[in-house]
Design a protein around this motif. Structure first.
Motif, PDB file in Angstrom:
ATOM      1  N   LEU A 196       0.939  -1.061  -0.107  1.00 34.48           N
ATOM      2  CA  LEU A 196       0.043   0.179  -0.053  1.00 34.48           C
ATOM      3  C   LEU A 196       1.156   1.237  -0.050  1.00 34.48           C
ATOM      4  O   LEU A 196       1.615   1.432   1.125  1.00 34.48           O
ATOM      5  CB  LEU A 196      -0.794  -0.012   1.217  1.00 34.48           C
ATOM      6  CG  LEU A 196      -2.024  -1.385   1.196  1.00 34.48           C
ATOM      7  CD1 LEU A 196      -2.748  -1.059   2.345  1.00 34.48           C
ATOM      8  CD2 LEU A 196      -2.809  -1.331   0.131  1.00 34.48           C
ATOM      9  N   LEU A 197       0.949   1.939  -1.108  1.00 37.56           N
ATOM     10  CA  LEU A 197       1.968   2.996  -1.304  1.00 37.56           C
ATOM     11  C   LEU A 197       1.072   4.348  -1.426  1.00 37.56           C
ATOM     12  O   LEU A 197       0.188   4.558  -2.110  1.00 37.56           O
ATOM     13  CB  LEU A 197       2.666   2.770  -2.476  1.00 37.56           C
ATOM     14  CG  LEU A 197       3.729   3.916  -3.188  1.00 37.56           C
ATOM     15  CD1 LEU A 197       4.710   4.192  -1.962  1.00 37.56           C
ATOM     16  CD2 LEU A 197       4.485   3.531  -4.515  1.00 37.56           C
ATOM     17  N   GLY A 198       1.407   5.375  -0.877  1.00 39.94           N
ATOM     18  CA  GLY A 198       0.664   6.742  -0.638  1.00 39.94           C
ATOM     19  C   GLY A 198       1.523   7.643   0.302  1.00 39.94           C
ATOM     20  O   GLY A 198       2.031   7.239   1.099  1.00 39.94           O
ATOM     21  N   PRO A 199       1.115   8.865   0.121  1.00 38.23           N
ATOM     22  CA  PRO A 199       1.635   9.761   1.052  1.00 38.23           C
ATOM     23  C   PRO A 199       0.969   9.809   2.466  1.00 38.23           C
ATOM     24  O   PRO A 199       0.030   9.013   2.519  1.00 38.23           O
ATOM     25  CB  PRO A 199       1.227  11.179   0.331  1.00 38.23           C
ATOM     26  CG  PRO A 199       0.030  10.786  -0.536  1.00 38.23           C
ATOM     27  CD  PRO A 199       0.283   9.520  -0.784  1.00 38.23           C
ATOM     28  N   SER A 200       1.422  10.458   3.317  1.00 36.94           N
ATOM     29  CA  SER A 200       0.531  10.442   4.667  1.00 36.94           C
ATOM     30  C   SER A 200      -0.637  11.016   4.533  1.00 36.94           C
ATOM     31  O   SER A 200      -1.097  11.976   3.797  1.00 36.94           O
ATOM     32  CB  SER A 200       1.491  11.616   5.616  1.00 36.94           C
ATOM     33  OG  SER A 200       2.834  11.194   5.839  1.00 36.94           O
ATOM     34  N   GLY A 201      -1.564  10.423   5.243  1.00 27.51           N
ATOM     35  CA  GLY A 201      -2.995  10.791   5.247  1.00 27.51           C
ATOM     36  C   GLY A 201      -3.676  10.170   4.021  1.00 27.51           C
ATOM     37  O   GLY A 201      -4.812  10.492   3.847  1.00 27.51           O
ATOM     38  N   SER A 202      -3.139   9.255   3.393  1.00 22.26           N
ATOM     39  CA  SER A 202      -3.825   8.619   1.964  1.00 22.26           C
ATOM     40  C   SER A 202      -4.864   7.508   2.358  1.00 22.26           C
ATOM     41  O   SER A 202      -5.463   7.144   1.762  1.00 22.26           O
ATOM     42  CB  SER A 202      -2.685   8.086   1.212  1.00 22.26           C
ATOM     43  OG  SER A 202      -1.828   6.959   1.782  1.00 22.26           O
ATOM     44  N   GLY A 203      -4.676   6.844   3.848  1.00 19.45           N
ATOM     45  CA  GLY A 203      -5.526   5.795   4.206  1.00 19.45           C
ATOM     46  C   GLY A 203      -4.735   4.615   3.980  1.00 19.45           C
ATOM     47  O   GLY A 203      -5.431   3.595   4.717  1.00 19.45           O
ATOM     48  N   LYS A 204      -3.739   4.453   3.770  1.00 25.42           N
ATOM     49  CA  LYS A 204      -2.967   3.265   3.844  1.00 25.42           C
ATOM     50  C   LYS A 204      -2.582   2.515   5.195  1.00 25.42           C
ATOM     51  O   LYS A 204      -3.122   1.334   5.181  1.00 25.42           O
ATOM     52  CB  LYS A 204      -1.749   3.249   2.904  1.00 25.42           C
ATOM     53  CG  LYS A 204      -0.557   4.239   3.558  1.00 25.42           C
ATOM     54  CD  LYS A 204       0.749   4.487   2.950  1.00 25.42           C
ATOM     55  CE  LYS A 204       1.843   5.214   3.603  1.00 25.42           C
ATOM     56  NZ  LYS A 204       1.323   6.623   3.907  1.00 25.42           N
ATOM     57  N   ASP A 216       7.567   4.716   0.612  1.00 24.28           N
ATOM     58  CA  ASP A 216       8.602   4.703  -0.082  1.00 24.28           C
ATOM     59  C   ASP A 216       8.640   3.932  -1.314  1.00 24.28           C
ATOM     60  O   ASP A 216       8.568   2.826  -1.294  1.00 24.28           O
ATOM     61  CB  ASP A 216       9.859   4.223   1.047  1.00 24.28           C
ATOM     62  CG  ASP A 216      11.119   4.221   0.228  1.00 24.28           C
ATOM     63  OD1 ASP A 216      11.502   3.632  -0.769  1.00 24.28           O
ATOM     64  OD2 ASP A 216      12.141   4.805   0.760  1.00 24.28           O
ATOM     65  N   GLN A 217       8.635   4.555  -2.534  1.00 27.30           N
ATOM     66  CA  GLN A 217       8.608   3.789  -3.616  1.00 27.30           C
ATOM     67  C   GLN A 217       9.416   2.901  -3.810  1.00 27.30           C
ATOM     68  O   GLN A 217       9.129   1.917  -4.887  1.00 27.30           O
ATOM     69  CB  GLN A 217       8.528   4.770  -4.927  1.00 27.30           C
ATOM     70  CG  GLN A 217       9.539   5.595  -4.994  1.00 27.30           C
ATOM     71  CD  GLN A 217       9.610   6.669  -6.148  1.00 27.30           C
ATOM     72  OE1 GLN A 217       9.852   6.373  -7.248  1.00 27.30           O
ATOM     73  NE2 GLN A 217       9.146   7.953  -5.852  1.00 27.30           N
ATOM     74  N   VAL A 218      10.736   2.926  -3.502  1.00 27.97           N
ATOM     75  CA  VAL A 218      11.665   2.034  -3.713  1.00 27.97           C
ATOM     76  C   VAL A 218      11.314   0.625  -3.001  1.00 27.97           C
ATOM     77  O   VAL A 218      11.583  -0.425  -3.670  1.00 27.97           O
ATOM     78  CB  VAL A 218      13.035   2.494  -3.264  1.00 27.97           C
ATOM     79  CG1 VAL A 218      14.126   1.476  -3.510  1.00 27.97           C
ATOM     80  CG2 VAL A 218      13.539   3.793  -4.103  1.00 27.97           C
ATOM     81  N   GLU A 219      11.018   0.805  -1.634  1.00 26.48           N
ATOM     82  CA  GLU A 219      10.547  -0.427  -1.133  1.00 26.48           C
ATOM     83  C   GLU A 219       9.325  -1.122  -1.897  1.00 26.48           C
ATOM     84  O   GLU A 219       9.541  -2.331  -1.913  1.00 26.48           O
ATOM     85  CB  GLU A 219      10.274   0.166   0.369  1.00 26.48           C
ATOM     86  CG  GLU A 219      11.180   0.491   1.243  1.00 26.48           C
ATOM     87  CD  GLU A 219      10.668   0.886   2.735  1.00 26.48           C
ATOM     88  OE1 GLU A 219       9.582   0.447   3.100  1.00 26.48           O
ATOM     89  OE2 GLU A 219      11.525   1.803   3.125  1.00 26.48           O
ATOM     90  N   ALA A 220       8.600  -0.343  -2.309  1.00 21.71           N
ATOM     91  CA  ALA A 220       7.288  -1.005  -2.896  1.00 21.71           C
ATOM     92  C   ALA A 220       7.833  -1.682  -4.131  1.00 21.71           C
ATOM     93  O   ALA A 220       7.342  -2.730  -4.524  1.00 21.71           O
ATOM     94  CB  ALA A 220       6.316  -0.061  -2.991  1.00 21.71           C
ATOM     95  N   LEU A 221       8.503  -0.797  -4.867  1.00 26.19           N
ATOM     96  CA  LEU A 221       8.942  -1.736  -6.270  1.00 26.19           C
ATOM     97  C   LEU A 221       9.908  -2.631  -6.238  1.00 26.19           C
ATOM     98  O   LEU A 221       9.993  -3.647  -6.934  1.00 26.19           O
ATOM     99  CB  LEU A 221       9.573  -0.451  -7.197  1.00 26.19           C
ATOM    100  CG  LEU A 221       8.829   0.751  -7.680  1.00 26.19           C
ATOM    101  CD1 LEU A 221       9.930   1.782  -8.204  1.00 26.19           C
ATOM    102  CD2 LEU A 221       8.069   0.140  -8.729  1.00 26.19           C
ATOM    103  N   THR A 222      10.612  -2.747  -5.021  1.00 29.89           N
ATOM    104  CA  THR A 222      11.545  -3.725  -4.818  1.00 29.89           C
ATOM    105  C   THR A 222      10.918  -5.152  -4.152  1.00 29.89           C
ATOM    106  O   THR A 222      11.318  -6.144  -4.726  1.00 29.89           O
ATOM    107  CB  THR A 222      12.578  -3.348  -3.762  1.00 29.89           C
ATOM    108  OG1 THR A 222      13.361  -2.220  -4.309  1.00 29.89           O
ATOM    109  CG2 THR A 222      13.731  -4.475  -3.231  1.00 29.89           C
ATOM    110  N   LEU A 223      10.020  -4.807  -3.270  1.00 30.41           N
ATOM    111  CA  LEU A 223       9.345  -5.856  -2.696  1.00 30.41           C
ATOM    112  C   LEU A 223       7.952  -6.726  -3.254  1.00 30.41           C
ATOM    113  O   LEU A 223       7.665  -7.845  -3.151  1.00 30.41           O
ATOM    114  CB  LEU A 223       9.126  -5.834  -1.122  1.00 30.41           C
ATOM    115  CG  LEU A 223      10.386  -5.685  -0.388  1.00 30.41           C
ATOM    116  CD1 LEU A 223       9.902  -5.149   1.223  1.00 30.41           C
ATOM    117  CD2 LEU A 223      10.884  -7.162  -0.170  1.00 30.41           C
ATOM    118  N   ALA A 224       7.121  -5.730  -3.667  1.00 27.70           N
ATOM    119  CA  ALA A 224       5.879  -5.974  -3.980  1.00 27.70           C
ATOM    120  C   ALA A 224       5.461  -6.856  -5.120  1.00 27.70           C
ATOM    121  O   ALA A 224       6.181  -6.584  -6.183  1.00 27.70           O
ATOM    122  CB  ALA A 224       4.991  -4.738  -3.936  1.00 27.70           C
TER     123      ALA A 224
END
Length: 350
Positions: free
Chosen positions: A35-43, A195-203
């Motif tokens: 779940l990727l998004g800025p603060s307050g996005s609901g993730k 963090d987009q790098v974490e998401a791209l790396t793991l997901a």
């Protein structure tokens, strides 16, 4: 036994303020969903709804084929790791890892083996007798992960688990989490991060959240190479988002005709052209435009050029240049037609 997660139109509100709006999303058994998004996005709210820490105002949460919406956290069969580790400072590592097993009233004879197994899996077997204060941040996070894995959950929830670590430790832990996923292919993982790098790396797949709503979902490759919205394009990797007008054989940008696949868009319609900076080359080529260098940044293996083209900023990441262009210098940049994605103007919501 593997379990997936299903958000069935889940909404959460605090004091009349909707913080998660009709989330409809499935995490397949054995899948890593970020779940990727800025603060307050609901993730984080979505993750807490799975954990049982918040009660949806509407909708259902299912783990496997069980509706767990009204179940307390301890009956959901989940493991959870948070960003600040949440280890008990007065307990040794082995006792921290055993905590969930004791809460589940697992037989004493089995607890020792399960603790040893979890510590071995996370590379912390040699630290079983230490206290959390005697460990580094990265080691404490490994213990927190071992504690979550010791109960052998079907679902593992990770809430920004690496945000408290420095860059080098974060990189190492990313590799460790990827290894753990390979060793535990039956565990479904919901991974919250900004963090987009974490998401791209793991997901395996990424769900992009913004303003309490799901904006986009797909594999990292799909979202990076062919985003559906401007928000996804800008949040999953850097992107040039250029205002264009659909033309006969492509688009018009700054008075220059560019050949791209318009996907049948109406001629004369306004749209946004998405091109990743590393796909923009310096020099002559297809779809070339001329601009003025407004800024240049050396990034080790590459230089990032910021180029003003007809009042619009274009970013180009090019291999390190021995003699980079100077500020105010005129340059030509280009990109291949297949490296651009046309987005409908103003489309920000999935």
């Amino acid at each position: 036994m593997s379990s997936g997660i299903r958000f069935d139109r889940v909404s959460v509100a605090y004091g009349g303020n909707t913080v998660l709006d009709s989330l409809d999303l499935t995490v397949e058994p054995g899948e890593v969903m970020a779940l990727l998004g800025p603060s307050g996005s609901g993730k984080t709210t979505a993750l807490r709804a799975v954990a049982g820490f918040v009660r949806p105002a509407s909708g259902r949460v299912l783990i496997g084929d069980r509706d767990v919406t009204d179940l307390p956290p301890y009956r959901r069969g989940i493991g959870m790791v948070v960003q600040q580790y949440a280890l008990f400072p007065h307990m040794r590592v082995e006792d921290n890892v055993a905590f969930g097993l004791k809460a589940q009233k697992v037989a004493k004879g089995e607890i020792r083996g399960r603790v040893a197994e979890a510590l071995e899996m996370t590379g912390m077997a040699a630290y079983a007798r230490r206290y959390p204060r005697e460990l580094s941040g990265g080691q404490q996070q490994r213990v927190a992960i071992a504690r979550a894995l010791a109960i052998r959950p079907g679902v593992l929830l990770l809430d920004e688990p690496l945000s408290a670590l420095d860059a080098q430790l974060r990189s190492g832990m990313l590799a460790e989490l990827a290894r753990l996923h390979r060793e535990l292919p039956e565990v479904s993982i919901l991974y919250v991060t900004h963090d987009q790098v974490e998401a791209l790396t793991l997901a395996d797949r990424i769900a992009v959240m913004d303003k309490a709503r799901l904006q986009d979902v797909g594999t990292p490759q799909e979202l990076y190479r062919a985003p559906r919205t401007e928000f996804t394009a800008s949040f999953v990797g850097n992107a040039n988002l250029l205002p264009v007008t659909v033309a006969a054989d492509g688009v018009s940008f700054g008075g220059v005709e560019l050949k791209v696949d318009t996907g049948g868009a109406t001629r004369g319609a306004s749209a946004t052209l998405c091109v990743r900076p590393h796909l923009v080359g310096l020099g002559a080529g297809p779809n070339q435009v001329v601009g003025t260098v407004s800024e240049i940044q050396w990034r080790g293996a590459t230089h990032r050029l910021y180029i003003d083209v007809d009042g619009h900023r274009v970013m180009a990441d090019v291999r390190e240049l021995r003699e980079p262009p100077g500020h105010g210098e005129s340059v030509t940049v280009y990109f291949a037609p297949e490296d651009a994605v046309l987005l409908a103007a103003g489309v920000t919501d999935g």
